[in-house]
Design an enzyme around this catalytic site. Structure first.
Site, PDB file in Angstrom:
ATOM      1  N   VAL A 128       0.830  -1.213   0.000  1.00 48.62           N
ATOM      2  CA  VAL A 128       0.000   0.000   0.000  1.00 48.62           C
ATOM      3  C   VAL A 128       0.864   1.264   0.000  1.00 48.62           C
ATOM      4  O   VAL A 128       0.677   2.164  -0.834  1.00 48.62           O
ATOM      5  CB  VAL A 128      -0.961  -0.023   1.221  1.00 48.62           C
ATOM      6  CG1 VAL A 128      -1.723   1.281   1.324  1.00 48.62           C
ATOM      7  CG2 VAL A 128      -1.932  -1.199   1.112  1.00 48.62           C
ATOM      8  N   LYS A 179      -7.050  -1.082   9.762  1.00 52.12           N
ATOM      9  CA  LYS A 179      -8.354  -1.313  10.429  1.00 52.12           C
ATOM     10  C   LYS A 179      -8.190  -1.808  11.855  1.00 52.12           C
ATOM     11  O   LYS A 179      -8.965  -1.471  12.741  1.00 52.12           O
ATOM     12  CB  LYS A 179      -9.221  -2.283   9.645  1.00 52.12           C
ATOM     13  CG  LYS A 179      -8.583  -3.624   9.384  1.00 52.12           C
ATOM     14  CD  LYS A 179      -8.612  -3.977   7.939  1.00 52.12           C
ATOM     15  CE  LYS A 179      -7.346  -4.656   7.534  1.00 52.12           C
ATOM     16  NZ  LYS A 179      -7.269  -4.959   6.127  1.00 52.12           N
ATOM     17  N   GLU A 234     -10.146   6.338   5.606  1.00 50.82           N
ATOM     18  CA  GLU A 234     -10.977   5.791   4.527  1.00 50.82           C
ATOM     19  C   GLU A 234     -10.456   4.436   4.039  1.00 50.82           C
ATOM     20  O   GLU A 234     -11.221   3.517   3.753  1.00 50.82           O
ATOM     21  CB  GLU A 234     -10.998   6.791   3.355  1.00 50.82           C
ATOM     22  CG  GLU A 234     -11.852   6.344   2.201  1.00 50.82           C
ATOM     23  CD  GLU A 234     -13.323   6.308   2.556  1.00 50.82           C
ATOM     24  OE1 GLU A 234     -13.911   7.360   2.750  1.00 50.82           O
ATOM     25  OE2 GLU A 234     -13.883   5.193   2.654  1.00 50.82           O
ATOM     26  N   GLY A 263      -1.826 -12.469  -4.548  1.00 49.59           N
ATOM     27  CA  GLY A 263      -1.584 -11.350  -3.628  1.00 49.59           C
ATOM     28  C   GLY A 263      -2.833 -10.906  -2.891  1.00 49.59           C
ATOM     29  O   GLY A 263      -2.873  -9.809  -2.329  1.00 49.59           O
ATOM     30  N   ASP A 313     -11.168  -9.882  10.758  1.00 50.08           N
ATOM     31  CA  ASP A 313     -10.950  -8.706   9.907  1.00 50.08           C
ATOM     32  C   ASP A 313     -12.288  -8.004   9.630  1.00 50.08           C
ATOM     33  O   ASP A 313     -12.412  -6.790   9.776  1.00 50.08           O
ATOM     34  CB  ASP A 313     -10.273  -9.148   8.595  1.00 50.08           C
ATOM     35  CG  ASP A 313     -10.087  -7.999   7.629  1.00 50.08           C
ATOM     36  OD1 ASP A 313      -9.078  -7.285   7.750  1.00 50.08           O
ATOM     37  OD2 ASP A 313     -10.956  -7.792   6.757  1.00 50.08           O
ATOM     38  N   LYS A 335     -13.910  -4.250  10.861  1.00 51.70           N
ATOM     39  CA  LYS A 335     -14.472  -3.266   9.926  1.00 51.70           C
ATOM     40  C   LYS A 335     -15.914  -2.901  10.300  1.00 51.70           C
ATOM     41  O   LYS A 335     -16.287  -1.730  10.249  1.00 51.70           O
ATOM     42  CB  LYS A 335     -14.401  -3.809   8.498  1.00 51.70           C
ATOM     43  CG  LYS A 335     -12.965  -3.883   7.996  1.00 51.70           C
ATOM     44  CD  LYS A 335     -12.896  -4.688   6.721  1.00 51.70           C
ATOM     45  CE  LYS A 335     -11.486  -4.733   6.165  1.00 51.70           C
ATOM     46  NZ  LYS A 335     -11.353  -5.697   5.070  1.00 51.70           N
TER      47      LYS A 335
END
Ligand SMILES: NC(=O)c1ccc[n+]([C@@H]2O[C@H](COP(=O)([O-])OP(=O)(O)OC[C@H]3O[C@@H](n4cnc5c(N)ncnc54)[C@H](OP(=O)(O)O)[C@@H]3O)[C@@H](O)[C@H]2O)c1
Length: 410
Positions: free
Chosen positions: A15, A105, A129, A186, A200, A204
């Site tokens: 990222v 997150k 975001e 990936g 996860d 969120k």
């Protein structure tokens, strides 16, 4: 003359590296559209020897947090992952009144409310975001577009990795084969446990419940079931019932407070969640308007996630009032549903009706599928299914459970 804004970037992997590339390639269009230039002054990584996607000024790469924080950039972007040192970097940045932008997150689910209070106290700004939904702009919609609109409920496929695996299994791949492909492309981390067991997605949905209802994400009591331990049987049962299995995350406002859950749900193939395939994410917000707001897009990947970070970096320093929300309680969900239960031979089939009856669960159908029993129940609240599941486990069974939504539109 464009204003120059200094940026310090913590993390330069999938990222962070993509964000650096976007900043470099779009320098002119950012200046033309927004009247600013970004100067990346410091990049924190673990290994200073590794090649990075763009060339940086000598000395910009640092490996210790103190030197990184010493740069005192206008905006600090965090794309490291994990709670520390991300949390310390966030606190130090916000406490000096600067802007902190993150894709993390786990950090926001655990420390988001505390960091937001710190930001307000120091006239700083916290943006995240990229932490939910990758390229789907759900945080901004809840935080700004719907800031004064009561939200009845949010439902969504928020984990691209598990959705990719479920979709590939529908096409005939084994779970191991689908996981291997997700890794090769990936889409899955080296340890995909948080994706597969629902943690996860639970992080969120807790963040979205915070934005919608003002409830601190750490006190959102989301009941959670992932697609483990037996995704192959869950998927096969969904197919036998004419549906598709999806890992759904949802939260809702009830008269008792806010309910939240993450669990496998069986949808009709042509419903909006049934049609959500691969690493796509889909979020639906119900504001009681008859038609919900729906957002879809790539749920992961360097490009979409970095683009969400870039949008947060670009936005003006203007402090928008955050939706504080009245503190509301986290409540348990009493909504009755039909459930599909896959049970291996750990528990004799003739004991199951009595175990179900004791938990207050009425069975609609029970089919022998060779090495296991496939049960469909009548409508009942989760807590009764939970009791039945715990009893089956205590007797040595390994039940897989999915909610049935075959009659509903999504
Ligand atoms: N990948 C996605 O599709 C995606 C989507 C949405 C959100 N996110 C979130 O974005 C964040 C970053 O994910 P990623 O996929 O980019 O991870 P990644 O490829 O593993 O990159 C992590 C980067 O952080 C650096 N780093 C990690 N721990 C560090 C430490 N203690 N000190 C200094 N540097 C450290 C690493 O340095 P080295 O390069 O030297 O190892 C690397 O550059 C995570 O919070 C993730 O949940 C990712």
């Amino acid at each position: 003359v464009p204003r120059t804004i200094s940026v310090a970037l913590a993390g330069c992997g999938v990222v962070g590296g993509e964000l650096l590339r976007l900043l470099r390639e779009n320098t002119n269009s950012i200046e033309a559209k927004h009247g600013v230039r970004f100067d990346v002054t410091s990049v924190l990584v673990r290994c200073s020897e590794r090649t990075r996607p763009v060339e940086l000024a000598p000395g910009a790469i640092v490996t210790d947090v103190d030197s990184f924080l010493g740069a005192e950039a206008d905006v600090v972007v965090e794309a490291l992952g994990g709670i520390e040192p991300a949390g310390s970097i966030a606190r130090a940045t916000l406490a000096r009144g600067a802007r902190f932008v993150t894709a993390n997150k786990a950090l926001i689910a655990v420390h988001g409310a505390e960091l937001q209070r710190l930001a307000l106290r120091h006239a700083a700004r916290l943006d995240f975001e990229a932490a939910v939904g990758g390229g789907v702009p759900i945080v901004r919609v809840l935080r700004e577009s719907l800031a004064d609109t009561p939200v009845r409920g949010i439902r969504g496929i928020l984990n691209g990795t598990s959705n990719f695996i479920l979709t590939r299994m529908e096409m005939g791949l084994s779970f191991d084969g689908a996981l291997r492909e997700a890794r090769e492309r990936g889409f899955a981390e080296a340890d995909p446990a948080r994706d597969l067991d629902g943690r996860d997605a639970a992080d969120k949905i807790a963040i979205l419940a915070w934005l919608a209802y003002g409830i601190d994400p750490t006190v959102v009591r989301a009941r959670r079931r992932g697609i483990l331990p037996d995704p192959e049987h869950l998927t096969a049962d969904a197919g036998a019932l004419g549906g598709r299995l999806r890992l759904l995350a949802e939260c809702a406002q009830t008269s008792d407070g806010v309910t939240a859950c993450v669990e496998p749900v069986i949808f009709l193939p042509n419903s909006e969640f049934g049609r959500t395939v691969g690493v796509q994410n889909r979020v639906v917000i119900d504001c009681g308007w008859g038609e919900p707001i729906g957002l879809s897009g790539p749920g992961a990947g360097g490009g979409p996630t970095a683009s969400a970070l870039l949008a947060d970096v670009i936005r003006g320093a203007r402090q928008l009032p955050d939706r504080a929300g009245t503190p509301v309680a986290s409540a348990s969900d009493e909504t009755p549903h039909r459930w599909s239960i896959s049970l291996d031979q750990g528990v004799p089939a003739n004991l199951v009706p009595a175990i179900a009856a004791r938990a207050g669960v009425v069975l609609e159908a029970a089919r022998d599928r060779g090495s296991r029993l496939h049960i469909v129940t009548r409508r009942v609240a989760w807590r009764r299914i939970d009791l039945m599941v715990r009893t089956l486990k205590s007797r040595g069974g390994r039940p897989g459970v999915a909610r049935l939504e075959l009659e509903d539109s999504c």
